[in-house]
Design an enzyme around this catalytic site. Structure first.
Site, PDB file in Angstrom:
ATOM      1  CG  ASP A 531      -8.001  17.232  18.688  1.00 29.69           C
ATOM      2  OD1 ASP A 531      -8.946  17.760  18.082  1.00 29.69           O
ATOM      3  OD2 ASP A 531      -6.905  16.980  18.162  1.00 29.69           O
ATOM      4  CD  GLU A 584     -12.322  16.274  16.654  1.00 32.75           C
ATOM      5  OE1 GLU A 584     -12.436  16.821  15.543  1.00 32.75           O
ATOM      6  OE2 GLU A 584     -11.232  15.958  17.145  1.00 32.75           O
TER       7      GLU A 584
END
Length: 862
Positions: A531, A584
């Protein structure tokens, strides 16, 4: 502080010395050999013996003082209980107070033991004057103060049993205890109460014996091992690797581990806290008072360690840390592998007994890299997918559901422990513990195992970018910035109110790299979606000028974060066959999925990820689909631009949770038009997405056209699929399409084998803006094609000519998103479509198709 009763031994602040007889007759008597006889015969005597008598004369010693007599009287009842359990009377040694007013003769338990100790006592009494004992058994003033204040770095050097001139000294620190007795074989010796929970005694033994402690509290007596008689549980190699920041199995040495150490069962605790003045363990086993459980510092590593015998799984604990300023803080274990259910925050001692059944899956998953294999992902927030279900209950439903829809993988939003459910798991406090909201770590293993046995891979969101500021967790863990950067501007994350990790500190990198390995090795996770990578890579991420400092080259790149990500990926791919990491990353950083040893134009080696989320495709394509069809001709490039950079990285096409919350609306609600058109647009978009180069990811609830935004409070609107609901067929139709897309996708290598190779794609027409038509060919490595045509206008186009190769005799429709069973108008091609020798779009042949409104059609060679 408990007042210390006067004793016949030395005061802890005044080391014992030989004094003239007239000055301190009591000390002189103690220093000589009377105490040795006392320890054997359990009698008080002042007579200087030269040999151990068979019977000792019961006499009152004038060395006793009224205060000692008074203190002993208060504890008589408790002591008698302890004596009964020990089956022997007190034995005292030089410096150990006699606590009962009347000396009585008590037989020693074992005659052999008595004779052996008597001989040692006799030898001690006949020793020449230069060998006389000059050691006080009591803890000295400096050590005493540090132990009381929780600032002792080496409690094992003071407490426990230690050989000294004249015998073995026993010291223990047991706050709230009324008495402590040493039990060794048939010998029981009560230690002197030195006050404040300290007990000590000196026995005339040649070496440290095996022993246990009888600890008397008000109303109870406990027999236990002495935690301070054990060697460290961490070896030199472990400490060296920790110091180097290269311990790839860090979770096996730090934290709490039930184990057998030196033949004794218990739990070893260890924690990294280099700035701490002292660390103690507090938990349910000591009523959350860590005073009697100080840990020792192991060299310069910053690691503190303590083996606590007799405790095991299920015990709650935290570390009580004395900070540099002397204040104290109670912290959860950073490497706790199990935690309490939030909002409770304690760590829990745990070990795993789970037996895996997914060996066949693990062996098979490494056959092909992810970018050359079918890879369609169903993203799940476990706590809300079916609210109220545990890991094991989810294992009964989730694998069957995902397998039925044909997805190859599930991606779990973060499952690591987090205090605030509204963060969806993206603000982690327990990086090594699956959230206790849904069950135990072994319960989570069972869920992963069940998914694997159903043929479904398991990806997990992993959050190494930042952590919350909770005072019981990582923030200023040992009183100073430790896991976070010491520069406040570098530490504070500007968007989320959290703290960023200090990627330049080797121990912090080790903590995170080992954590990535931990999930993949201990829980068989098949891949990590990392993330917020962009927030890690740039020093100026969400920061204004003056709020950040350039790197050593004057640039904005966070070189420490780059090195960390490269190390994490290289280590993970080296150790875990078949694993995949997914970034990401929302910028155009060069080389996200390039190998770490291959440098790009920017001068950096690749970050080493296996796949990268294509945030540009997601943003552009959703922007296009949100326009009314009449306006789409002006935004045609938003659907074609992704092919300009499609082979710069290995991409995943994500329709994730971020796109269906916070006012962004659900996927079907983003589409223009009435309800029929919204569903048609959605179906056409999904068909375009599954045919486009790249892997697919779809968030839960979007597979059946949920109209409402997702909420972690109640999850997907499953009631939309209730047969009694009037519009159930509309939602079921979209779900049936997703199932068929996945089925055809998995069985058509042209759609996935060459995802990352330009040879796997060719535009047929990418400029038919006036018609809102996109047509392209996908190729397998052997040249087998699939033709995909998306028509995103709300009209039917008859005999629309599409160029095709001339070496395919006929084309068969395998997917049509307008099919009646999906809720469409059923404008389909049931019969094979044959090409005509009329060239079109640069191809030597063409086919005439009737294009359904707002639909995508896939055709394969018949």
């Amino acid at each position: 502080m408990t007042p210390r009763p006067e004793s016949s031994g030395s005061h802890p602040e005044q080391p014992a010395e030989r004094q003239p007889a007239a000055a301190e007759p009591t000390k002189k008597a103690a220093k000589k050999t009377a105490a040795a006889a006392k320890a054997v015969t359990r009698k008080a005597t002042e007579t200087k013996a030269t040999a151990a008598p068979k019977k000792a004369t019961a006499e009152k010693t004038p060395a006793k003082k009224p205060l000692a007599r008074k203190a002993a009287a208060k504890k008589t009842a408790v002591k008698e209980t302890a004596l009964k359990k020990a089956a022997a009377k007190k034995a005292v040694s030089p410096g150990t107070a006699v606590k009962k007013a009347t000396a009585k003769k008590t037989p020693v338990k074992k005659a052999g033991a008595k004779k052996a100790v008597v001989k040692e006592a006799a030898a001690a009494q006949s020793a020449p004057p230069e060998m006389e004992i000059a050691v006080s058994p009591a803890v000295d003033a400096a050590d005493r103060e540090r132990l009381l204040n929780g600032t002792h770095h080496a409690p094992h050097s003071v407490l426990g049993a230690h050989p000294v001139p004249g015998g073995v000294v026993f010291r223990t620190f047991r706050p709230y205890a009324l008495a402590v007795t040493v039990v060794s074989g048939g010998l029981t010796v009560e230690l002197h109460d030195d006050g404040d929970g300290f007990f000590s005694g000196l026995l005339p033994l040649g070496e440290v014996p095996a022993y246990r402690l009888l600890v008397t509290y008000e109303g109870t007596v406990q027999e236990t091992e002495d935690a301070y008689r054990f060697l460290p549980t961490l070896g030199e190699l472990d400490l060296h690797l920790i110091g180097e920041g290269r311990h790839e199995e860090l979770w096996t040495v730090l934290g709490a581990h039930p184990t057998t150490h030196q033949g004794v069962t218990g739990t070893r605790f260890s924690v990294w806290a280099p700035n701490a003045r002292g660390v103690r363990v507090a938990g349910t086993f000591n009523f959350w008072d860590g005073a009697g459980f100080p840990m020792r510092s192991l060299g310069s590593t910053g690691v503190w360690e303590l083996f606590v015998p007799g405790i095991g799984e299920g015990e709650l604990y935290k570390f009580e840390i004395t900070r540099p300023d002397g204040s104290k803080t109670l912290r959860a274990d950073p490497l706790a592998r199990r935690t309490e259910v939030p909002p409770a925050t304690s760590s829990i001692v745990t070990s795993s007994a789970y037996e895996w059944g997914d060996a066949a899956w693990l062996e098979r998953r490494a056959e092909a890299p992810a970018h050359r294999a079918p890879f369609s992902v169903y993203e799940v927030h476990l706590p809300s997918w079916r609210p109220g279900l545990s890991y094991r209950q989810l294992a009964e439903q989730l694998p069957a559901y995902v397998k039925d829809l044909g997805f190859t993988h599930v991606e779990l939003m973060p499952v690591a422990e987090h205090p605030f459910g509204g963060s969806w798991g993206y603000q982690v406090t327990g990086f090594y513990a699956p959230t206790a909201r849904l069950g135990t770590p072994d319960d989570f293993r069972y869920l992963v195992d069940t998914l694997h046995r159903a043929g479904i891979g398991v990806l997990m969101d992993w959050v190494p970018a930042h952590f919350p500021r909770d005072e019981w967790a990582l923030a200023e863990f040992d009183g100073r910035p430790l896991y976070e950067h010491e520069d406040p501007l570098r530490a504070a994350h500007p968007d989320w109110g959290t703290l960023e990790f200090d990627f330049g500190r080797r121990e912090v990198r080790n903590f995170l790299v080992a954590n990535a390995l931990y999930w993949c090795e201990e829980f068989h996770i098949d891949g990590l979606r990392v993330d917020a990578v962009a927030s890690m890579l740039y020093l100026d991420y969400s920061r204004e000028p003056g709020q950040w400092t350039p790197n050593e080259h004057g640039g904005r790149e966070n070189l420490d974060a780059v090195a960390f990500l490269q190390e994490m990926n290289a280590t993970l791919y080296r150790r875990v066959p078949g694993v995949v990491t997914i970034a990401e990353e929302s910028t155009a950083w060069d080389g996200v999925t390039r190998a770490t040893h291959h440098k790009g134009p920017s001068g950096f080696g690749g970050l080493g990820f296996g796949l990268k989320w294509n945030m540009g495709w997601m943003h552009d394509s959703l922007q296009y689909m949100s326009h009314e069809p009449v306006h789409r001709r002006y935004h045609h490039g938003e659907m074609t631009f992704s092919m300009v950079y499609a082979y710069s990285e290995n991409y995943v096409l994500p329709i994730s949770h971020d796109e269906v919350v916070h006012g962004k609306r659900s996927l079907v609600s983003k589409m223009p038009g009435d309800w029929w058109q919204q569903r048609a647009n959605l179906r056409a978009y999904l068909g375009f997405m599954w045919a486009h180069p790249g892997k697919q990811l779809l968030f839960m609830g979007q597979e059946f056209a949920q109209g409402a935004e997702w909420s972690e409070a109640h999850g997907p609107d499953w009631w939309l699929l209730d047969p009694h609901y009037g519009a159930e067929a509309d939602h079921r139709g979209v779900r049936d399409l997703v199932r068929d897309l996945n089925t055809v996708y998995r069985n058509t290598p042209a759609l996935w084998r060459c995802d990352t190779e330009p040879s796997g794609f060719r535009w047929v027409t990418g400029d038919a803006a006036e018609d809102n038509v996109f047509a392209f060919l996908r190729y397998d490595s052997d040249g087998s094609p699939l033709l995909a045509v998306s028509h995103l206008a709300p009209v039917v186009r008859q005999d629309y000519r599409i160029g095709v190769p001339d070496d395919v005799p006929a084309w068969h429709e395998v997917v049509n998103t307008d099919a009646g069973r999906y809720g469409g108008g059923d404008v389909t091609h049931p019969d094979p479509v044959k090409p005509e020798p009329q060239g079109r779009h640069g191809f030597p042949a063409s086919v005439r198709l009737t294009l359904p409104p707002l639909a995508t059609v896939w055709l394969r060679p018949a």
